[in-house]
Design a protein around this motif. Structure first.
Motif, mmCIF file in Angstrom:
data_model
loop_
_atom_site.group_PDB
_atom_site.id
_atom_site.type_symbol
_atom_site.label_atom_id
_atom_site.label_comp_id
_atom_site.label_asym_id
_atom_site.label_seq_id
_atom_site.Cartn_x
_atom_site.Cartn_y
_atom_site.Cartn_z
ATOM 1 N N GLY A 104 -46.327 6.295 11.247
ATOM 2 C CA GLY A 104 -46.844 7.292 11.909
ATOM 3 C C GLY A 104 -47.502 8.662 12.328
ATOM 4 O O GLY A 104 -48.394 9.323 13.359
ATOM 5 N N TYR A 105 -46.149 9.391 11.877
ATOM 6 C CA TYR A 105 -46.137 10.571 12.386
ATOM 7 C C TYR A 105 -46.937 11.700 11.896
ATOM 8 O O TYR A 105 -47.935 11.518 11.546
ATOM 9 C CB TYR A 105 -44.990 11.492 12.334
ATOM 10 N N LYS A 106 -47.681 12.531 12.699
ATOM 11 C CA LYS A 106 -48.545 13.445 12.299
ATOM 12 C C LYS A 106 -48.226 14.332 11.893
ATOM 13 O O LYS A 106 -48.864 15.036 10.753
ATOM 14 C CB LYS A 106 -49.305 14.400 13.657
ATOM 15 N N GLY A 107 -47.219 14.942 12.115
ATOM 16 C CA GLY A 107 -46.433 16.103 10.765
ATOM 17 C C GLY A 107 -44.990 16.107 11.055
ATOM 18 O O GLY A 107 -44.056 15.015 12.103
ATOM 19 N N ILE A 108 -44.399 16.457 9.842
ATOM 20 C CA ILE A 108 -42.844 16.203 9.798
ATOM 21 C C ILE A 108 -42.246 17.656 9.826
ATOM 22 O O ILE A 108 -42.776 18.667 8.826
ATOM 23 C CB ILE A 108 -42.722 15.757 8.554
ATOM 24 N N ILE A 109 -40.948 18.076 10.453
ATOM 25 C CA ILE A 109 -40.496 19.113 10.470
ATOM 26 C C ILE A 109 -39.114 19.089 9.478
ATOM 27 O O ILE A 109 -38.392 17.981 10.088
ATOM 28 C CB ILE A 109 -39.775 20.191 12.148
ATOM 29 N N THR A 110 -38.578 19.859 8.380
ATOM 30 C CA THR A 110 -37.044 19.042 8.180
ATOM 31 C C THR A 110 -36.482 20.522 8.285
ATOM 32 O O THR A 110 -37.068 21.851 8.518
ATOM 33 C CB THR A 110 -37.451 19.329 6.061
ATOM 34 N N ILE A 111 -35.563 20.291 8.362
ATOM 35 C CA ILE A 111 -34.184 21.355 8.852
ATOM 36 C C ILE A 111 -33.006 20.886 7.753
ATOM 37 O O ILE A 111 -32.341 19.677 8.053
ATOM 38 C CB ILE A 111 -33.975 21.769 9.767
ATOM 39 N N ASP A 112 -32.258 21.778 7.515
ATOM 40 C CA ASP A 112 -30.482 22.035 6.918
ATOM 41 C C ASP A 112 -30.261 21.085 8.106
ATOM 42 O O ASP A 112 -29.656 21.252 9.027
ATOM 43 C CB ASP A 112 -30.103 22.493 6.386
ATOM 44 N N GLY A 113 -28.895 19.995 8.258
ATOM 45 C CA GLY A 113 -27.923 20.108 9.001
ATOM 46 C C GLY A 113 -26.294 20.342 9.357
ATOM 47 O O GLY A 113 -25.373 20.098 9.301
ATOM 48 N N ASN A 114 -26.530 21.691 8.274
ATOM 49 C CA ASN A 114 -25.351 22.231 8.246
ATOM 50 C C ASN A 114 -24.894 23.313 9.568
ATOM 51 O O ASN A 114 -24.500 24.269 9.456
ATOM 52 C CB ASN A 114 -24.722 22.914 7.207
ATOM 53 N N ASN A 115 -25.891 23.626 10.622
ATOM 54 C CA ASN A 115 -26.007 24.256 11.741
ATOM 55 C C ASN A 115 -26.799 25.671 11.272
ATOM 56 O O ASN A 115 -25.635 26.899 11.805
ATOM 57 C CB ASN A 115 -24.858 24.067 12.705
ATOM 58 N N LYS A 116 -26.609 25.898 10.023
ATOM 59 C CA LYS A 116 -27.310 27.111 9.652
ATOM 60 C C LYS A 116 -28.454 27.866 10.659
ATOM 61 O O LYS A 116 -28.925 29.301 10.782
ATOM 62 C CB LYS A 116 -27.160 28.054 7.951
ATOM 63 N N ASP A 117 -29.810 27.133 11.028
ATOM 64 C CA ASP A 117 -30.734 27.545 11.069
ATOM 65 C C ASP A 117 -31.388 27.423 12.352
ATOM 66 O O ASP A 117 -30.542 26.393 13.595
ATOM 67 C CB ASP A 117 -31.647 26.472 10.024
ATOM 68 N N SER A 118 -31.991 27.989 13.076
ATOM 69 C CA SER A 118 -32.149 28.356 14.263
ATOM 70 C C SER A 118 -33.602 26.480 14.977
ATOM 71 O O SER A 118 -34.713 27.230 14.595
ATOM 72 C CB SER A 118 -33.282 29.141 15.062
ATOM 73 N N ILE A 119 -32.372 25.643 15.417
ATOM 74 C CA ILE A 119 -33.077 24.217 15.509
ATOM 75 C C ILE A 119 -34.505 24.356 16.649
ATOM 76 O O ILE A 119 -35.277 23.707 17.249
ATOM 77 C CB ILE A 119 -32.299 23.459 15.631
ATOM 78 N N GLU A 120 -33.746 25.202 17.799
ATOM 79 C CA GLU A 120 -34.239 25.836 18.579
ATOM 80 C C GLU A 120 -36.186 26.507 18.285
ATOM 81 O O GLU A 120 -37.406 26.137 19.491
ATOM 82 C CB GLU A 120 -33.852 27.024 19.649
ATOM 83 N N ASP A 121 -36.483 26.515 17.217
ATOM 84 C CA ASP A 121 -37.734 26.623 17.213
ATOM 85 C C ASP A 121 -38.838 25.781 16.616
ATOM 86 O O ASP A 121 -39.922 26.164 15.948
ATOM 87 C CB ASP A 121 -37.792 27.773 15.654
ATOM 88 N N VAL A 122 -38.396 24.693 16.711
ATOM 89 C CA VAL A 122 -39.029 23.224 16.253
ATOM 90 C C VAL A 122 -40.049 23.736 17.033
ATOM 91 O O VAL A 122 -41.471 23.417 16.418
ATOM 92 C CB VAL A 122 -37.986 22.417 16.709
ATOM 93 N N PRO A 123 -39.813 24.035 18.518
ATOM 94 C CA PRO A 123 -41.830 23.910 19.223
ATOM 95 C C PRO A 123 -43.127 24.604 18.399
ATOM 96 O O PRO A 123 -43.705 24.496 18.336
ATOM 97 C CB PRO A 123 -41.503 24.376 20.623
ATOM 98 N N ARG A 124 -41.852 25.838 17.954
ATOM 99 C CA ARG A 124 -43.460 26.967 16.623
ATOM 100 C C ARG A 124 -43.884 26.523 15.705
ATOM 101 O O ARG A 124 -44.555 26.212 15.578
ATOM 102 C CB ARG A 124 -42.381 28.227 16.653
ATOM 103 N N PHE A 125 -43.317 25.226 14.621
ATOM 104 C CA PHE A 125 -43.501 24.767 13.759
ATOM 105 C C PHE A 125 -45.282 23.172 14.110
ATOM 106 O O PHE A 125 -45.855 23.929 13.729
ATOM 107 C CB PHE A 125 -42.702 23.486 13.041
ATOM 108 N N ILE A 126 -43.824 23.095 15.690
ATOM 109 C CA ILE A 126 -44.968 22.066 15.573
ATOM 110 C C ILE A 126 -46.521 22.260 16.420
ATOM 111 O O ILE A 126 -47.786 21.795 15.435
ATOM 112 C CB ILE A 126 -44.263 21.483 16.870
ATOM 113 N N LYS A 127 -46.396 23.789 17.111
ATOM 114 C CA LYS A 127 -47.820 24.467 17.254
ATOM 115 C C LYS A 127 -48.784 24.783 16.545
ATOM 116 O O LYS A 127 -49.833 25.008 15.890
ATOM 117 C CB LYS A 127 -47.431 25.548 18.032
ATOM 118 N N LYS A 128 -48.127 25.097 15.030
ATOM 119 C CA LYS A 128 -48.535 25.445 12.950
ATOM 120 C C LYS A 128 -49.686 24.743 12.975
ATOM 121 O O LYS A 128 -50.449 24.385 12.284
ATOM 122 C CB LYS A 128 -47.905 26.462 12.141
ATOM 123 N N LEU A 129 -48.957 23.192 13.669
ATOM 124 C CA LEU A 129 -48.976 22.351 12.739
ATOM 125 C C LEU A 129 -50.782 21.853 12.874
ATOM 126 O O LEU A 129 -51.884 20.601 12.928
ATOM 127 C CB LEU A 129 -48.222 20.928 12.504
#
Length: 265
Positions: A104-129
């Motif tokens: 029942g989630y309203k939105g899904i964020i996907t990210i690779d698990g190899n520590n290359k990406d700025s996972i701290e930016d997740v709130p920005r994705f949620i804001k746009k959703l």
């Protein structure tokens, strides 16, 4: 808990460490990422990502100990899904998408698990959703984004081939189209004209397809700045081999342009 194979969804095991607590979920597909996934999760915990989204690992069958329960729980992982079936990244994402929609989630964020990406930016994705975007693409190439130590061949292939072809297919300009750091609305993923839960999506087909289908159907899509940082030294953390992997990506790119992955009406 074991979920048996069903149409479009691989057979998988599910271990829930906690019930659903947020409206959004971060799906992290991994396989044998070693300490890289732990480093990424530590960054997520330090930046309190788990306070805005549930974090779920979508494992492809790791054998290197990177999914140790005590470590994942200590790093605020909500649930571990383990694929017990055929397929690679596409199958892992289908497993995670089906489970997330069922939960029942309203939105899904996907990210690779190899520590290359700025996972701290997740709130920005949620804001746009929350603002009504169906597809939110992370980009290191837009203003505010950062591309750190990107291998030259990767940079050229994305800028000169992949992004232009995806943009042509989508009818909208995108700049960082191989980047799996994205947000999707549940509405988009549930649309019968999208149908992401199909066995045709075994490897990287689903990423290419979901990049273009939103705008083809009139949904709102945007890019937001993110950081993608490759290590300064050592082996590049990737599952895409230079020859076979890149030729496969090219094939998928042009099949997507030809509309092969659209659902049959």
């Amino acid at each position: 808990m074991r979920y048996e194979r069903q149409e479009g969804v691989p057979r998988f095991d599910c271990t829930e460490y906690a019930p659903r607590s947020k409206e959004y979920v971060v799906l992290i597909p991994i396989i044998n990422e070693g300490k890289r996934i732990w480093k990424e999760l530590r960054r997520a915990k330090k930046n309190r990502v788990h306070e805005v989204a549930d974090i779920v690992i979508c494992d492809g069958g790791s054998t290197d100990g990177c999914t140790k329960e005590d470590i994942l729980k200590s790093l605020a992982v909500n649930t571990l899904l383990v694929k017990r079936d055929t397929g690679r990244q596409g199958a892992q994402l289908r497993m995670g998408i089906w489970w997330a929609l069922e939960r029942g989630y309203k939105g899904i964020i996907t990210i690779d698990g190899n520590n290359k990406d700025s996972i701290e930016d997740v709130p920005r994705f949620i804001k746009k959703l929350q603002e009504g975007y169906a597809l939110v693409q992370g980009s290191r190439f837009v203003k505010g984004g950062r591309a750190v130590n990107t291998p030259p061949i990767r940079l050229l292939s994305v800028r000169l081939i992949h992004a232009p072809v995806i943009s042509l297919t989508a009818g909208k300009r995108f700049t960082d189209t191989t980047n799996a750091y994205r947000g999707y609305s549940a509405e988009y993923l549930r649309d019968e004209r999208v149908k992401p839960l199909r066995d045709i999506f075994m490897t990287y087909e689903l990423l290419a397809y979901l990049s273009v289908r939103a705008t083809q159907l009139g949904y709102k899509a945007c890019e937001i700045p993110v950081t993608r940082a490759y290590p300064q030294k050592g082996k590049t953390p990737t599952k895409i081999s230079f020859l076979k992997g890149n030729s496969e990506l090219l094939k998928i790119l042009f099949l997507n342009l030809a509309g092969v992955y659209k659902p049959k009406q």
